[in-house]
Write a protein that holds these residues in place. Sequence first.
Motif, PDB file in Angstrom:
ATOM      1  N   LEU A 127       1.006  -0.917   0.061  1.00 47.03           N
ATOM      2  CA  LEU A 127       0.157   0.003  -0.032  1.00 47.03           C
ATOM      3  C   LEU A 127       0.797   1.114   0.134  1.00 47.03           C
ATOM      4  O   LEU A 127       1.768   1.244   1.010  1.00 47.03           O
ATOM      5  CB  LEU A 127      -0.946  -0.092   1.208  1.00 47.03           C
ATOM      6  N   PRO A 128       0.579   2.253  -1.044  1.00 50.85           N
ATOM      7  CA  PRO A 128       1.699   3.237  -1.107  1.00 50.85           C
ATOM      8  C   PRO A 128       1.412   4.266  -0.065  1.00 50.85           C
ATOM      9  O   PRO A 128       0.021   4.167   0.327  1.00 50.85           O
ATOM     10  CB  PRO A 128       1.436   3.807  -2.278  1.00 50.85           C
ATOM     11  N   ALA A 129       2.155   5.154   0.421  1.00 52.63           N
ATOM     12  CA  ALA A 129       1.665   6.240   1.083  1.00 52.63           C
ATOM     13  C   ALA A 129       0.745   7.081   0.604  1.00 52.63           C
ATOM     14  O   ALA A 129       0.590   7.262  -0.880  1.00 52.63           O
ATOM     15  CB  ALA A 129       2.955   7.051   1.274  1.00 52.63           C
ATOM     16  N   GLY A 130      -0.255   7.957   1.218  1.00 54.62           N
ATOM     17  CA  GLY A 130      -1.129   8.743   0.630  1.00 54.62           C
ATOM     18  C   GLY A 130      -2.081   8.912   1.763  1.00 54.62           C
ATOM     19  O   GLY A 130      -2.053   8.666   2.808  1.00 54.62           O
ATOM     20  N   THR A 131      -3.368   9.563   1.097  1.00 51.26           N
ATOM     21  CA  THR A 131      -4.377  10.064   2.023  1.00 51.26           C
ATOM     22  C   THR A 131      -4.897   8.805   2.448  1.00 51.26           C
ATOM     23  O   THR A 131      -5.043   7.673   1.807  1.00 51.26           O
ATOM     24  CB  THR A 131      -5.301  10.974   1.218  1.00 51.26           C
ATOM     25  N   SER A 132      -5.952   9.020   3.266  1.00 49.00           N
ATOM     26  CA  SER A 132      -6.621   7.737   3.857  1.00 49.00           C
ATOM     27  C   SER A 132      -7.747   7.295   2.709  1.00 49.00           C
ATOM     28  O   SER A 132      -7.899   6.201   2.458  1.00 49.00           O
ATOM     29  CB  SER A 132      -7.777   8.138   4.812  1.00 49.00           C
ATOM     30  N   LEU A 133      -8.251   8.175   1.753  1.00 51.12           N
ATOM     31  CA  LEU A 133      -8.978   7.777   0.677  1.00 51.12           C
ATOM     32  C   LEU A 133      -8.073   7.236  -0.431  1.00 51.12           C
ATOM     33  O   LEU A 133      -8.544   6.146  -1.016  1.00 51.12           O
ATOM     34  CB  LEU A 133      -9.721   8.968   0.125  1.00 51.12           C
ATOM     35  N   GLU A 134      -6.966   7.488  -0.694  1.00 51.18           N
ATOM     36  CA  GLU A 134      -6.226   6.877  -1.727  1.00 51.18           C
ATOM     37  C   GLU A 134      -5.808   5.624  -1.192  1.00 51.18           C
ATOM     38  O   GLU A 134      -5.649   4.478  -2.044  1.00 51.18           O
ATOM     39  CB  GLU A 134      -4.778   7.775  -1.680  1.00 51.18           C
ATOM     40  N   ALA A 140      -9.119  -1.766  -1.835  1.00 48.18           N
ATOM     41  CA  ALA A 140     -10.152  -2.127  -2.256  1.00 48.18           C
ATOM     42  C   ALA A 140      -9.972  -2.924  -3.629  1.00 48.18           C
ATOM     43  O   ALA A 140     -10.560  -3.740  -3.991  1.00 48.18           O
ATOM     44  CB  ALA A 140     -11.427  -0.968  -2.609  1.00 48.18           C
ATOM     45  N   GLU A 141      -9.097  -2.174  -4.591  1.00 52.62           N
ATOM     46  CA  GLU A 141      -8.549  -2.856  -5.872  1.00 52.62           C
ATOM     47  C   GLU A 141      -7.953  -4.166  -5.458  1.00 52.62           C
ATOM     48  O   GLU A 141      -8.299  -5.332  -6.192  1.00 52.62           O
ATOM     49  CB  GLU A 141      -7.467  -2.164  -6.455  1.00 52.62           C
ATOM     50  N   ALA A 142      -7.469  -4.360  -4.380  1.00 53.38           N
ATOM     51  CA  ALA A 142      -6.496  -5.650  -4.032  1.00 53.38           C
ATOM     52  C   ALA A 142      -7.622  -6.480  -3.736  1.00 53.38           C
ATOM     53  O   ALA A 142      -7.395  -7.901  -3.776  1.00 53.38           O
ATOM     54  CB  ALA A 142      -5.440  -5.512  -2.903  1.00 53.38           C
ATOM     55  N   VAL A 143      -8.523  -6.016  -2.912  1.00 55.59           N
ATOM     56  CA  VAL A 143      -9.544  -7.140  -2.413  1.00 55.59           C
ATOM     57  C   VAL A 143     -10.443  -7.472  -3.586  1.00 55.59           C
ATOM     58  O   VAL A 143     -10.715  -8.771  -3.740  1.00 55.59           O
ATOM     59  CB  VAL A 143     -10.505  -6.338  -1.288  1.00 55.59           C
ATOM     60  N   ALA A 144     -10.939  -6.579  -4.361  1.00 59.32           N
ATOM     61  CA  ALA A 144     -11.922  -6.833  -5.365  1.00 59.32           C
ATOM     62  C   ALA A 144     -11.107  -7.771  -6.651  1.00 59.32           C
ATOM     63  O   ALA A 144     -11.955  -8.715  -6.970  1.00 59.32           O
ATOM     64  CB  ALA A 144     -12.383  -5.506  -6.056  1.00 59.32           C
ATOM     65  N   PHE A 261      -4.680   0.497   7.529  1.00 58.62           N
ATOM     66  CA  PHE A 261      -4.224   1.622   6.458  1.00 58.62           C
ATOM     67  C   PHE A 261      -4.720   2.833   7.014  1.00 58.62           C
ATOM     68  O   PHE A 261      -4.319   3.850   6.807  1.00 58.62           O
ATOM     69  CB  PHE A 261      -4.798   1.212   5.042  1.00 58.62           C
ATOM     70  N   TRP A 262      -6.033   3.047   7.557  1.00 55.53           N
ATOM     71  CA  TRP A 262      -6.471   4.363   8.006  1.00 55.53           C
ATOM     72  C   TRP A 262      -5.831   5.029   9.471  1.00 55.53           C
ATOM     73  O   TRP A 262      -6.078   5.853   9.590  1.00 55.53           O
ATOM     74  CB  TRP A 262      -7.991   4.065   8.269  1.00 55.53           C
ATOM     75  N   LEU A 263      -4.726   4.434   9.943  1.00 59.68           N
ATOM     76  CA  LEU A 263      -4.131   4.641  11.096  1.00 59.68           C
ATOM     77  C   LEU A 263      -2.872   5.565  10.670  1.00 59.68           C
ATOM     78  O   LEU A 263      -2.531   6.330  11.597  1.00 59.68           O
ATOM     79  CB  LEU A 263      -3.685   3.706  12.009  1.00 59.68           C
ATOM     80  N   ASP A 264      -2.373   5.349   9.409  1.00 63.33           N
ATOM     81  CA  ASP A 264      -0.933   6.019   9.057  1.00 63.33           C
ATOM     82  C   ASP A 264      -1.084   6.368   7.654  1.00 63.33           C
ATOM     83  O   ASP A 264      -1.604   5.534   6.799  1.00 63.33           O
ATOM     84  CB  ASP A 264       0.004   4.777   9.487  1.00 63.33           C
ATOM     85  N   GLY A 265      -0.411   7.457   7.384  1.00 61.44           N
ATOM     86  CA  GLY A 265      -0.410   8.114   5.969  1.00 61.44           C
ATOM     87  C   GLY A 265       0.923   7.271   5.110  1.00 61.44           C
ATOM     88  O   GLY A 265       0.883   7.496   3.912  1.00 61.44           O
ATOM     89  N   GLY A 266       1.806   6.563   5.816  1.00 60.69           N
ATOM     90  CA  GLY A 266       2.797   6.031   5.317  1.00 60.69           C
ATOM     91  C   GLY A 266       2.524   4.737   4.420  1.00 60.69           C
ATOM     92  O   GLY A 266       1.187   4.352   4.516  1.00 60.69           O
ATOM     93  N   PRO A 267       3.725   4.231   4.021  1.00 61.11           N
ATOM     94  CA  PRO A 267       3.417   2.966   3.319  1.00 61.11           C
ATOM     95  C   PRO A 267       3.100   1.786   4.199  1.00 61.11           C
ATOM     96  O   PRO A 267       3.384   1.763   5.524  1.00 61.11           O
ATOM     97  CB  PRO A 267       4.687   2.391   2.667  1.00 61.11           C
ATOM     98  N   GLY A 268       2.403   0.742   3.462  1.00 60.45           N
ATOM     99  CA  GLY A 268       1.873  -0.468   4.500  1.00 60.45           C
ATOM    100  C   GLY A 268       1.721  -1.639   3.730  1.00 60.45           C
ATOM    101  O   GLY A 268       2.220  -1.471   2.360  1.00 60.45           O
ATOM    102  N   THR A 269       1.383  -2.704   4.148  1.00 60.26           N
ATOM    103  CA  THR A 269       1.254  -3.816   3.402  1.00 60.26           C
ATOM    104  C   THR A 269       0.155  -4.792   3.841  1.00 60.26           C
ATOM    105  O   THR A 269      -0.230  -4.873   5.090  1.00 60.26           O
ATOM    106  CB  THR A 269       2.799  -4.908   3.786  1.00 60.26           C
ATOM    107  N   ILE A 270      -0.512  -5.475   2.775  1.00 63.66           N
ATOM    108  CA  ILE A 270      -1.716  -6.305   3.300  1.00 63.66           C
ATOM    109  C   ILE A 270      -1.294  -7.528   2.509  1.00 63.66           C
ATOM    110  O   ILE A 270      -0.339  -7.748   1.738  1.00 63.66           O
ATOM    111  CB  ILE A 270      -3.091  -5.746   2.566  1.00 63.66           C
TER     112      ILE A 270
END
Length: 282
Positions: A127-134, A140-144, A261-270
């Motif tokens: 998950l790239p860094a970004g806003t909560s919506l981004e 969502a793309e990864a889930v769908a 993902f909604w806790l941090d604006g930095g990159p993450g991983t699912i």
Amino acid sequence: MNPTAPASARAATYDELLALARAGGLGPDPAGSRVSVAFTTRQAVRHEGRGTGYRNEVLSLRLAEAVGSCAVEPGTLPDGAVEDCAGADVARLLEHPVPAVRVAALDAYLMHVTPHTPENGARPVALPAGTSLEKSRVRAEAVAGLLVLPPGATVLVVGVVNSLLEALRARGLGYVPCDLKGGVTEWGEPVVTDALGAAGRCDALLVSGMTLGNGTFDALREHALRQDKQLVMFAQTGSAVLPRFLGHGVSAVCAEPYPFFWLDGGPGTIHRYRAGRPGGTR
């Protein structure tokens, strides 16, 4: 107790998995494992450009390096539940009277025993860094993307997430939004409250891990298994629990352990998991 039990052991139902964990059938004796930290995370969200918002509350338990979580309806976690978990052994928490505590304890234990690694079947998605919506839209793309359906198929979405509905529409898929709270979606679509009642008119199921905590998971899993339908789980709740049901009604899991993902604006991983074939056995 069997401290050498295979970490890959699976059960047919959630209650059977709990019983297997209590008996030491999934790894080390849970009576010898203690939760060091227990905490809740409360959040209110209103993404820029969206007309509606929502709230989250999550119970999380830390066992060694692992954190297990269970989302609850805001305000429903009993007073004292967090203090009751801190310092308690996992065996006791797996028998706790509060369902959310049992789920979070099992999640922490299984995260400790079988972390989200390629060796355990997980495939990481950045998950790239970004806003909560981004970040929500990337998730969502990864889930769908775990659904394998032709355009025009209909998906039951249990646990309404607007970004997921957007991702389904972009793939030409219809959906029936479902949530215990009812109401309407961002776009004014009615939200049904009876997931099992709506499942029969849908070609596949896309289901939140919250169903573990509210007791509706197994009925949906059994429906998918009987009807040979895809059941894709998106899991902040029980991210280490739900992969245990791959091939037993669950066709794929998008696992998202704490921090979400909604806790941090930095990159993450699912982490994504797939069974051998949708809705069936391996």
